[in-house]
Design an enzyme around this catalytic site. Structure first.
Site, PDB file in Angstrom:
ATOM      1  N   ASP A 293      -9.462  -9.550   8.958  1.00  0.00           N
ATOM      2  CA  ASP A 293      -8.946  -8.206   8.674  1.00  0.00           C
ATOM      3  C   ASP A 293      -9.942  -7.086   8.950  1.00  0.00           C
ATOM      4  O   ASP A 293      -9.561  -6.037   9.441  1.00  0.00           O
ATOM      5  CB  ASP A 293      -8.499  -8.148   7.200  1.00  0.00           C
TER       6      ASP A 293
ATOM      7  N   GLY B 152      -0.043 -19.790  18.943  1.00  0.00           N
ATOM      8  CA  GLY B 152      -1.011 -20.610  19.682  1.00  0.00           C
ATOM      9  C   GLY B 152      -1.027 -20.320  21.180  1.00  0.00           C
ATOM     10  O   GLY B 152      -2.057 -20.486  21.860  1.00  0.00           O
TER      11      GLY B 152
ATOM     12  N   ARG C 151       2.237 -11.960  -0.148  1.00  0.00           N
ATOM     13  CA  ARG C 151       0.919 -12.312   0.390  1.00  0.00           C
ATOM     14  C   ARG C 151       0.348 -13.554  -0.281  1.00  0.00           C
ATOM     15  O   ARG C 151       0.672 -13.862  -1.422  1.00  0.00           O
ATOM     16  CB  ARG C 151      -0.058 -11.154   0.125  1.00  0.00           C
TER      17      ARG C 151
ATOM     18  N   SER D 290      -1.492  -3.155  10.439  1.00  0.00           N
ATOM     19  CA  SER D 290      -1.101  -4.072   9.365  1.00  0.00           C
ATOM     20  C   SER D 290       0.170  -4.833   9.747  1.00  0.00           C
ATOM     21  O   SER D 290       1.114  -4.245  10.281  1.00  0.00           O
ATOM     22  CB  SER D 290      -0.854  -3.282   8.085  1.00  0.00           C
ATOM     23  N   ALA D 291       0.161  -6.127   9.454  1.00  0.00           N
ATOM     24  CA  ALA D 291       1.285  -7.023   9.724  1.00  0.00           C
ATOM     25  C   ALA D 291       1.624  -7.113  11.213  1.00  0.00           C
ATOM     26  O   ALA D 291       2.792  -7.208  11.592  1.00  0.00           O
ATOM     27  CB  ALA D 291       2.512  -6.643   8.886  1.00  0.00           C
ATOM     28  N   CYS D 292       0.597  -7.072  12.063  1.00  0.00           N
ATOM     29  CA  CYS D 292       0.813  -7.185  13.515  1.00  0.00           C
ATOM     30  C   CYS D 292       0.043  -8.345  14.141  1.00  0.00           C
ATOM     31  O   CYS D 292      -0.144  -8.372  15.354  1.00  0.00           O
ATOM     32  CB  CYS D 292       0.435  -5.878  14.195  1.00  0.00           C
TER      33      CYS D 292
ATOM     34  N   LYS E 128      -9.487  -2.200   1.795  1.00  0.00           N
ATOM     35  CA  LYS E 128      -9.302  -1.031   2.671  1.00  0.00           C
ATOM     36  C   LYS E 128     -10.088   0.184   2.167  1.00  0.00           C
ATOM     37  O   LYS E 128     -10.619   0.957   2.957  1.00  0.00           O
ATOM     38  CB  LYS E 128      -7.822  -0.678   2.778  1.00  0.00           C
TER      39      LYS E 128
ATOM     40  N   ASN F 136      -1.001 -17.545  22.477  1.00  0.00           N
ATOM     41  CA  ASN F 136      -1.857 -16.387  22.759  1.00  0.00           C
ATOM     42  C   ASN F 136      -3.234 -16.825  23.272  1.00  0.00           C
ATOM     43  O   ASN F 136      -4.001 -16.013  23.794  1.00  0.00           O
ATOM     44  CB  ASN F 136      -2.011 -15.512  21.510  1.00  0.00           C
TER      45      ASN F 136
ATOM     46  N   ASN G   1       6.416  -8.157   2.425  1.00  0.00           N
ATOM     47  CA  ASN G   1       4.962  -7.960   2.319  1.00  0.00           C
ATOM     48  C   ASN G   1       4.361  -8.884   1.264  1.00  0.00           C
ATOM     49  O   ASN G   1       3.317  -8.595   0.703  1.00  0.00           O
ATOM     50  CB  ASN G   1       4.644  -6.499   1.988  1.00  0.00           C
TER      51      ASN G   1
ATOM     52  N   TYR H 253      -1.288  -3.460  -6.708  1.00  0.00           N
ATOM     53  CA  TYR H 253      -1.040  -4.294  -5.528  1.00  0.00           C
ATOM     54  C   TYR H 253      -2.097  -4.163  -4.426  1.00  0.00           C
ATOM     55  O   TYR H 253      -2.466  -3.046  -4.034  1.00  0.00           O
ATOM     56  CB  TYR H 253       0.324  -3.956  -4.914  1.00  0.00           C
TER      57      TYR H 253
ATOM     58  N   HIS I  53     -10.898  -2.081  11.402  1.00  0.00           N
ATOM     59  CA  HIS I  53      -9.767  -2.908  10.964  1.00  0.00           C
ATOM     60  C   HIS I  53      -9.559  -4.017  11.994  1.00  0.00           C
ATOM     61  O   HIS I  53      -8.614  -3.971  12.774  1.00  0.00           O
ATOM     62  CB  HIS I  53      -8.531  -2.001  10.850  1.00  0.00           C
TER      63      HIS I  53
ATOM     64  N   THR J  68      -4.283 -11.990  11.157  1.00  0.00           N
ATOM     65  CA  THR J  68      -4.571 -13.259  10.482  1.00  0.00           C
ATOM     66  C   THR J  68      -4.164 -14.433  11.379  1.00  0.00           C
ATOM     67  O   THR J  68      -4.879 -15.433  11.479  1.00  0.00           O
ATOM     68  CB  THR J  68      -3.842 -13.313   9.120  1.00  0.00           C
TER      69      THR J  68
ATOM     70  N   ARG K 240       0.848  -1.191   0.000  1.00  0.00           N
ATOM     71  CA  ARG K 240       0.000   0.000   0.000  1.00  0.00           C
ATOM     72  C   ARG K 240       0.888   1.247   0.000  1.00  0.00           C
ATOM     73  O   ARG K 240       1.952   1.269   0.612  1.00  0.00           O
ATOM     74  CB  ARG K 240      -0.895   0.039   1.234  1.00  0.00           C
TER      75      ARG K 240
END
Ligand code: GTP
Ligand code: SPV
Ligand code: MN
Length: 658
Positions: free
Chosen positions: A339, A566, A440, A314-316, A272, A568, A438, A263, A292, A319, A114
Site C-alpha cells: 500500500d 497472475g 477488509r 484505492s481498490a484498484c 494514510k 499481469n 469495502n 474505520y 501510495h 494488494t 474513509r
C-alpha cells in the site's frame, strides 16, 4: 449558559473528587495545553518512565478527553491477547472458528470507509495545503482548514469525548524499529479495536520508546466520539459519530486529530494520515518521497531480481499485484509492501524503498484462491476481518469465494441477513451483498508465504521502475512506458480511475487521481510535482523508469479485455525487460508501446483481443488531453509547473498527428 471553560472546570472538579475518593493519581503539570487540575488513573504502564514530551502529549490529551483510565501499550503478546479477549467479551470481535485467532468485526453500517469529504489539512495559508483553484471552482486536491477553524472544531468535539472510556496510548514505529528510514508516532485512542489492528499494521511498543529517546514523534489523537453513557446504544457495539466525523492534520506540528470514525484509514492513523499525508510533508522537507505504492520483488528465469513500485488508487489492485502468483514459467514475485512506500536516494544515487507498515489492510471481496492465493494463505490466522460475511460452520465468505464455498453453506451477511443468498434483494429491489464492498482483512505481513526476504531491511530495496495505473474502461492500453522522467511525472499527474467503495463516492465516475494520491496529499499538489521534477536536476541520481498499466479495459459487452491477476506477470515481464534495456518498445503518441510480439502471451488460458487491448483511438486521446487540460487549469491553476504544462502540450501535438 456557562462558557466551555467553566463547564470543563466543573467537570474536572467532579473528576478530582472522584479521583481522590478512589485514590487515583492527580496531575498538576505547569506549561501544558490546559491549566486546570487533571484526574485519571493509569491502569497499565508508567507515566513517570516516559520522556517529558511523550508524557505531556498523554497528559494533555487525557485532560482534554477526560477518559476514566489510561493504558499505555507495552506491545507484548499477552497484552494483545488480553485486549482481544476483552473485545470478544464486549461483543466487538467474534471468533471465526475454522481458523486460528481469526475474528469478525461488524461496524455500524454508517461507518464503513474513509470519509474524504471530512478529511482536512490545516496550514496557515490555504495555498500550502492545495492549489488555489480557478474562480468558482471547488478544490478537489485536499480540503483546507484555517488553524482557527480547526481549533474551534477540536474544541467543539474533544472536551470530555472519552468520558467513561479507557484511553489507549500506542507508541508505534512506521518502518522497521530503528531503521534510519523509519519514523515514530504515538496514537492515543479510545478504541481498543484500533489498538489491536495497530498491533498488526505497525510495530507497537517494545523498543519503540527507547529508539525515540527525546526525538520527535507524530502526535495522533483519535476518538470514536461517544462518551459514556451513550444516548442510544451503539449499533453492533460499534460506537461512532458520523455527524461529527473529522480527520484533520496539522503538518507543521506533525499532528493528526481524528474524531467520530473507527474505520480503517480514518482511525488507524499510522496508515494514510501519517504514512502518506504527514510523511509526504516530512519527505518534501527532507528530500524523499512518501507514496501510495506497493513494493514487489520480481526474479526472472535467469535469476536476476528487480524491485518495482506501483501506484494505483484505492481498490484498484495494489494488494493483488504485490503478492501475485505469476502465470508465466520461471518468474517469482515476492512482496515487500502492498500500500505505501517510503523512498529515499542512497549515497550511490540508488532509490531505495521501505514499507512503513507491518500488515495488510486488504479489500476482501474479489480475493480468492484463484485471484490471490497468497493473500488467502496469509489470512489463515491472527487476522481481523471487518464487515465480511460468515458461514454457519465458522468459515469466512464474501463475493468472490462462491467457488470455494460449499453450495449448501449457510451464510450470514455483514448486515446480519441469515441464510443469505445471491438473489436476495432489499425493499427497493436492489441486490443485497454478503460482504460490504469495502470489507477488509487486517493481517500480519510476515505471514505472507511470499514475503520478501528483504522486506524489513533497514536500508530498503532498490527500485527500478514506477508503475502508475487505474481503472480505465476505455482508451488506455494495457501498458505503455514514459518517454523520460518529465513525461513520467506527467503520466503520474494525469492518472484517472473509476471511483470505488474505498471511500464514500457513489457510482463509477472516472475521477482524476494524480499519482493515486488525490485523497492523500499532505501539501499543495503543484509543489508535490515540483518535488518530483527536482530529482531530474540531480545528475547523480539513478531515476527509475516510469510505466502506466490498465488491467481494467472493457469490451463492448462490458467484459474485461484482460484476465488480470497472475496474468499481469506478462506485463511485469515486459517492464523488467525494458529495465534491462531490451529493444522491445516502439514510440507512439502517448509513450512507448510493446513492439508487436514482444509481450509474452504464450499459454494464456483464453485468447485476448490484442488489438483492442492496445488500441489508442485518436478521438479518445483528444478528449483525454482536453479533460486533463481542464483539470490542470481548474484545479492546479497557477501552481502547475511549466514542465508539466509543456508535457501536456507535447502530448497534444503528438496526438494531433496520430
Ligand atoms: P486499497 O487497499 O484500497 O488501496 O486497494 P488495492 O489497490 O490494494 O486493491 P486490491 O488489490 O485490493 O484490489 C481491489 C479489487 O480489484 C479486488 O476486488 C480485486 O479482486 C480487484 N482486482 C485486483 N487486481 C485485478 C486485476 O488484475 N483484474 C481485475 N479485473 N480485477 C482486479
Ligand atoms: C485505501 O482506501 O486506500 C485503503 C483503506 O487502503 S484505508 O486504510 O481505509 O485507507
Ligand atoms: Mn490494498
Amino acid at each position: 449558559m456557562p462558557s466551555l471553560a467553566v463547564n470543563i472546570l466543573r467537570r474536572s472538579t467532579g473528576l478530582i473528587k472522584t479521583a481522590l475518593a478512589n485514590n487515583h493519581r492527580l496531575f498538576k503539570m505547569p506549561g501544558t495545553m490546559c491549566n486546570y487540575a487533571r484526574a485519571f488513573s493509569v491502569v497499565h504502564g508508567n507515566l513517570d518512565n516516559l520522556q517529558p514530551s511523550v508524557r505531556k502529549f498523554i497528559v494533555d490529551s487525557a485532560n482534554l478527553c477526560q477518559p476514566d483510565k489510561v493504558h499505555i501499550l507495552d506491545g507484548s503478546v499477552e497484552e494483545n491477547k488480553k485486549l482481544t479477549k476483552e473485545l470478544v467479551e464486549m461483543g466487538v470481535l467474534r471468533p471465526i472458528r475454522k481458523y486460528e485467532n481469526n475474528y469478525l468485526c461488524l461496524t455500524d453500517p454508517k461507518d464503513v470507509a474513509r470519509v474524504e469529504s471530512k478529511t482536512l489539512i490545516s496550514t496557515p495559508s490555504e495555498r500550502e495545503t492545495r492549489p488555489i483553484t480557478a474562480p468558482g471552482v471547488k478544490g478537489k486536491l485536499g480540503q483546507w482548514f484555517s488553524p482557527k477553524d480547526l481549533e474551534n472544531a477540536v474544541q467543539e468535539r474533544f472536551p470530555g469525548c472519552m468520558k467513561g472510556r479507557t484511553m489507549y496510548v500506542i507508541p508505534f514505529s512506521m518502518g522497521p524499529v530503528g531503521s534510519p528510514l523509519s519514523k515514530i508516532g504515538i496514537e492515543i485512542t479510545d478504541s481498543s479495536y484500533v489498538a489491536v489492528n495497530m498491533y498488526i499494521m505497525t510495530r507497537v511498543g517494545g523498543k519503540v520508546l527507547d529508539v525515540l529517546g527525546d526525538g520527535e514523534f507524530v502526535k495522533c489523537l483519535h476518538s470514536v466520539g461517544q462518551p459514556l453513557p451513550m444516548e442510544k446504544p451503539a449499533v453492533n457495539n460499534w460506537p461512532c459519530n458520523p455527524e461529527k466525523t473529522m480527520i484533520a492534520h496539522r503538518p507543521a506540528s506533525r499532528e493528526i486529530i481524528s474524531f467520530g470514525s473507527g474505520y480503517g484509514g480514518n482511525s488507524l492513523l499510522g496508515k494514510k494520515c501519517f504514512a502518506l499525508r504527514i510523511a509526504s510533508c516530512i519527505a518534501r522537507d527532507e528530500g524523499w518521497l512518501a507514496e501510495h505504492m506497493l513494493i514487489l520483488g520480481i526474479t526472472n528465469p535467469q535469476g536476476v531480481k528487480r524491485y518495482v513500485c506501483a501506484a494505483f488508487p484505492s481498490a484498484c489492485g495494489k494488494t493483488n499485484l504485490a503478492m501475485m502468483n505469476p502465470t508465466i514459467p520461471g518468474y517469482k514475485v515476492e512482496c515487500v509492501g502492498d500500500d505505501i512506500a517510503w523512498l529515499k536516494f542512497d549515497k550511490n544515487g540508488v532509490l531505495r524503498a521501505i514499507n512503513p507498515e507491518s500488515g495488510f489492510f486488504g479489500v476482501a471481496p474479489g480475493t480468492s484462491n484463484k485471484t490471490n492465493p497468497m493473500a488467502m494463505a496469509t489470512i489463515k490466522k491472527n487476522t481481523i476481518f471487518t464487515n465480511i460475511a460468515v458461514t454457519d460452520d465458522g468459515d469466512i465468505f464474501w463475493e468472490g469465494l462462491e467457488d470455494q464455498t460449499p453450495k449448501d453453506a449457510k451464510i450470514t451477511s455483514w448486515l446480519h441477513h441469515e441464510n443469505w443468498h445471491k438473489d436476495m434483494k432489499n425493499a427497493e429491489g436492489k441486490p443485497i451483498a454478503a460482504a460490504h464492498p469495502n470489507s477488509r482483512f487486517c493481517t500480519p505481513a510476515k505471514q505472507c508465504p511470499i514475503i520478501d526476504p528483504q522486506w524489513e531491511s533497514s536500508e530498503g530495496v532498490p527500485i527500478s521502475a514506477f508503475i502508475f495505473g487505474g481503472r480505465r474502461p476505455q482508451g488506455v492500453p494495457l501498458v505503455y512506458e514514459a518517454l523520460d522522467w518529465k513525461h513520467g511525472v506527467y503520466i503520474g499527474a494525469s492518472v484517472r480511475s473509476e471511483a470505488t467503495a474505498a471511500a464514500e463516492h457513489a457510482g463509477k465516475e472516472v475521477m482524476h487521481d494524480p499519482f493515486a494520491m488525490r485523497p492523500f496529499f499532505g501539501y499543495n499538489f503543484g509543489d508535490y510535482l515540483k518535488h518530483w521534477l527536482s530529482f531530474e536536476k540531480k545528475k547523480e541520481l539513478k531515476l527509475p523508469k516510469v510505466f502506466h498499466v490498465n488491467w481494467f479495459r472493457k469490451d463492448k459487452n462490458n467484459k474485461f479485455l484482460w484476465p488480470g491477476f497472475g496474468e499481469n506477470s506478462r506485463v511485469l515481464d515486459w517492464i523488467i525487460r525494458r529495465c534491462e534495456g531490451e529493444d522491445i518498445a516502439e514510440k507512439s503518441a502517448i509513450g512507448y508501446l510493446p513492439k508487436k510480439g514482444s509481450l509474452n502471451l504464450d499459454g494464456l488460458e483464453s485468447e485476448v483481443n490484442y488489438k483492442e487491448l492496445f488500441d489508442t483511438p485518436k478521438d479518445f486521446w483528444e478528449k483525454e488531453v482536453q479533460e486533463i487540460r481542464n483539470y490542470f487549469n481548474e484545479q492546479v491553476n497557477e501552481d502547475l509547473p511549466k514542465e508539466v504544462a509543456d508535457e501536456l502540450a507535447s502530448l497534444e501535438q503528438r496526438v494531433s498527428k496520430m
